[in-house]
Design a protein around this motif. Structure first.
Motif, short mmCIF file in Angstrom:
data_model
loop_
_atom_site.label_atom_id
_atom_site.label_comp_id
_atom_site.label_asym_id
_atom_site.label_seq_id
_atom_site.Cartn_x
_atom_site.Cartn_y
_atom_site.Cartn_z
N ILE A 241 0.82 -1.20 0.00
CA ILE A 241 0.00 0.00 0.00
C ILE A 241 0.86 1.26 0.00
O ILE A 241 0.47 2.30 -0.53
N GLU A 242 2.07 1.18 0.58
CA GLU A 242 2.93 2.36 0.66
C GLU A 242 3.43 2.81 -0.70
O GLU A 242 3.88 3.95 -0.85
N SER A 243 3.37 1.94 -1.71
CA SER A 243 3.88 2.30 -3.03
C SER A 243 2.85 3.02 -3.89
O SER A 243 3.14 3.37 -5.04
N ILE A 244 1.64 3.25 -3.36
CA ILE A 244 0.62 3.99 -4.12
C ILE A 244 0.99 5.47 -4.13
O ILE A 244 1.01 6.12 -3.09
N ARG A 245 1.28 6.00 -5.28
CA ARG A 245 1.68 7.41 -5.41
C ARG A 245 0.82 8.18 -6.42
O ARG A 245 0.67 9.40 -6.31
N ASN A 246 0.30 7.49 -7.40
CA ASN A 246 -0.46 8.16 -8.47
C ASN A 246 -1.87 7.57 -8.54
O ASN A 246 -2.04 6.38 -8.84
N ILE A 247 -2.86 8.41 -8.25
CA ILE A 247 -4.25 7.96 -8.14
C ILE A 247 -5.12 8.75 -9.11
O ILE A 247 -4.99 9.97 -9.23
N VAL A 248 -6.01 8.04 -9.79
CA VAL A 248 -7.05 8.69 -10.60
C VAL A 248 -8.37 8.55 -9.85
O VAL A 248 -8.82 7.43 -9.57
N PHE A 249 -8.96 9.69 -9.52
CA PHE A 249 -10.21 9.71 -8.76
C PHE A 249 -11.32 10.20 -9.68
O PHE A 249 -11.35 11.36 -10.08
N PHE A 250 -12.24 9.29 -10.05
CA PHE A 250 -13.35 9.67 -10.92
C PHE A 250 -14.42 10.36 -10.08
O PHE A 250 -15.00 9.76 -9.17
N CYS A 251 -14.67 11.60 -10.38
CA CYS A 251 -15.60 12.39 -9.57
C CYS A 251 -16.84 12.77 -10.37
O CYS A 251 -16.81 12.85 -11.59
N THR A 252 -17.92 13.01 -9.64
CA THR A 252 -19.19 13.39 -10.24
C THR A 252 -19.56 14.83 -9.92
O THR A 252 -20.65 15.27 -10.24
N LEU A 253 -18.63 15.53 -9.26
CA LEU A 253 -18.79 16.95 -8.94
C LEU A 253 -20.01 17.21 -8.06
O LEU A 253 -20.77 18.14 -8.28
N ASP A 254 -20.17 16.40 -7.04
CA ASP A 254 -21.21 16.66 -6.05
C ASP A 254 -20.67 16.26 -4.67
O ASP A 254 -19.51 15.89 -4.51
N GLN A 255 -21.52 16.32 -3.66
CA GLN A 255 -21.09 16.14 -2.28
C GLN A 255 -20.54 14.74 -2.01
O GLN A 255 -19.70 14.56 -1.13
N GLU A 256 -20.99 13.74 -2.76
CA GLU A 256 -20.53 12.37 -2.53
C GLU A 256 -19.03 12.24 -2.80
O GLU A 256 -18.37 11.37 -2.23
N ASP A 257 -18.49 13.10 -3.66
CA ASP A 257 -17.05 13.05 -3.92
C ASP A 257 -16.25 13.28 -2.65
O ASP A 257 -15.22 12.65 -2.41
N ASN A 290 -18.93 24.69 -18.06
CA ASN A 290 -19.02 25.20 -16.70
C ASN A 290 -17.98 24.51 -15.81
O ASN A 290 -18.12 23.33 -15.48
N SER A 291 -16.95 25.23 -15.44
CA SER A 291 -15.87 24.66 -14.65
C SER A 291 -15.96 25.03 -13.17
O SER A 291 -15.10 24.65 -12.39
N ALA A 292 -16.99 25.78 -12.79
CA ALA A 292 -17.11 26.23 -11.40
C ALA A 292 -17.18 25.07 -10.41
O ALA A 292 -16.47 25.10 -9.39
N PRO A 293 -18.01 24.02 -10.63
CA PRO A 293 -18.04 22.91 -9.68
C PRO A 293 -16.68 22.21 -9.54
O PRO A 293 -16.29 21.82 -8.45
N PHE A 294 -15.98 22.09 -10.66
CA PHE A 294 -14.67 21.44 -10.63
C PHE A 294 -13.67 22.27 -9.82
O PHE A 294 -12.91 21.75 -9.01
N ASN A 295 -13.67 23.57 -10.05
CA ASN A 295 -12.76 24.45 -9.32
C ASN A 295 -13.06 24.45 -7.83
O ASN A 295 -12.16 24.47 -6.99
#
Length: 371
Positions: A241-257, A290-295
């Motif tokens: 687990i310590e070798s995890i350095r690069n993560i892709v997090f798929f987000c939906t741009l809402d509170q669940e993220d 619309n990039s406001a939610p992402f920002n």
């Protein structure tokens, strides 16, 4: 020159005998000697002596006596602080189990190994004359299957203890459970009983997964289970687990993220990982600028998770598959994280076909977080 004997512990007679039995069960020859040699009838203590060359192995066994206990713990319905590891003893499930030990050590949990066996049903067209022998035959088949599963689990547990003794795996307490039933149903049911911190499952290579995706055990557990699931492909480079350095997090741009990010931060608390916030818009959102939610999400992450670094990645709905494939080719990715809404992650987070192509064609570990 023969190894000299050294004293590894001094106990009462009962405890000394128990320790001697434990050491010898793990391949360390031991002998007992009364401490009071001038008056041996006086029970002042008993030395447990071993060969000096066996000292490193003996210390690992003694220091982790709960792991090398001669008693095998049994499953209970009580909730426990454990990581659940389903096993079918295939190479990819064994690889996932090894990674689970490193995760368990990092999180300070124990491990529950779960194996299932299915009693094959007899043909539906059974003659009336066969009815009298049905129960006997079926019982014999089931007993044989259960015995075989229990023997396989016992042998596997012995191999894990050997790897712990040799320093190949971290010393983590574990127990084993063998249960009858359809694998995915047993896994979900047992998870509801024990409330695991995480479920770690091995998966086949990307080419095999694509052919066998429908009906696969892992896919069924991902769709129905309400606990974090960590999938480990057979060909992954990840070993701890310590070798995890690069993560892709798929987000939906809402509170669940935010809920999923918080769970992720607790899973890898000591990691200075680089997290790519990736969004694949729905068909209705395609073309929106619309990039406001992402920002807003990016600012929140940088303020509340200073140990991680964050960057943004936009994917186009129509070109998402080729863009994601190109991204994987140009960047090292150690882990894919997907928030799981409701029950069916793939039908609710993305277009199902697109999600399957993106997440199951790559030989990259994936963590699915219930939100």
């Amino acid at each position: 020159m023969e190894d000299r004997l050294i004293t590894v512990a001094i106990h009462t007679y009962e405890r000394a005998v128990a320790l001697k039995t434990l050491l010898e069960s793990e391949g360390v020859k031991a002998s007992l000697q009364n401490v009071n040699l001038s008056q041996p009838v006086v029970a002042s203590g008993v030395r447990v002596r071993i060969k000096e060359s066996d000292l490193p192995l003996a210390l690992r066994v003694i220091e982790n006596g709960d792991i090398f206990s001669l008693e095998t713990p049994s499953a209970t319905g009580e909730k426990s602080h454990t990581i659940l590891v389903p096993l079918d003893f295939s190479p990819y499930s064994i690889h996932a189990c090894s990674l689970a030990f490193h995760i368990s050590k990092s999180l300070g949990t124990d491990i529950t190994l779960l194996n299932t066996f299915v009693d094959p049903s007899l043909p539906g067209s059974m003659q009336l004359s066969d009815a009298l022998n049905y129960d006997v035959v079926n019982s014999e088949v089931r007993d044989a299957l259960q015995k075989d599963a229990e023997q396989n689990m016992e042998q596997f547990c012995t191999s894990l203890k050997t790897r712990i003794k040799n320093g190949e795996l971290p010393p983590v307490k574990f127990k084993s459970v063998v249960s009858e039933g359809v694998p995915e149903e047993v896994i979900v049911s047992y998870a509801r009983q024990t409330n695991p911190v995480l479920i770690v499952m091995g998966t086949r290579g990307a080419d095999t997964k694509e052919r066998e995706l429908v009906g696969s055990v892992t896919a069924e557990v991902l769709d129905t289970c309400r606990y974090p699931v960590f999938t480990v492909p057979a060909d992954t480079h990840l070993t701890e687990i310590e070798s995890i350095r690069n993560i892709v997090f798929f987000c939906t741009l809402d509170q669940e993220d935010i809920i999923a990010l918080d769970q992720l931060a607790r899973m890898i608390p000591d990691s200075n990982a680089d997290i790519t916030l990736a969004n694949i818009p729905s068909k209705k959102q395609s073309g929106s600028k619309n990039s406001a939610p992402f920002n807003a999400l990016e600012n929140y992450c940088r303020n509340h998770y200073p140990d991680f670094s964050f960057n943004i990645r936009y994917f186009d709905y129509k070109e998402a598959e080729s863009q994601f494939k190109e991204f994987l080719g140009n960047n090292r990715v150690d882990l894919i994280v997907v928030p799981n809404k409701k029950k069916n992650i793939f039908s609710r987070l993305f277009n199902p076909g697109l999600a399957h192509r993106l997440l199951f064609r790559a030989d990259i570990p994936m963590m699915v977080m219930p939100v």
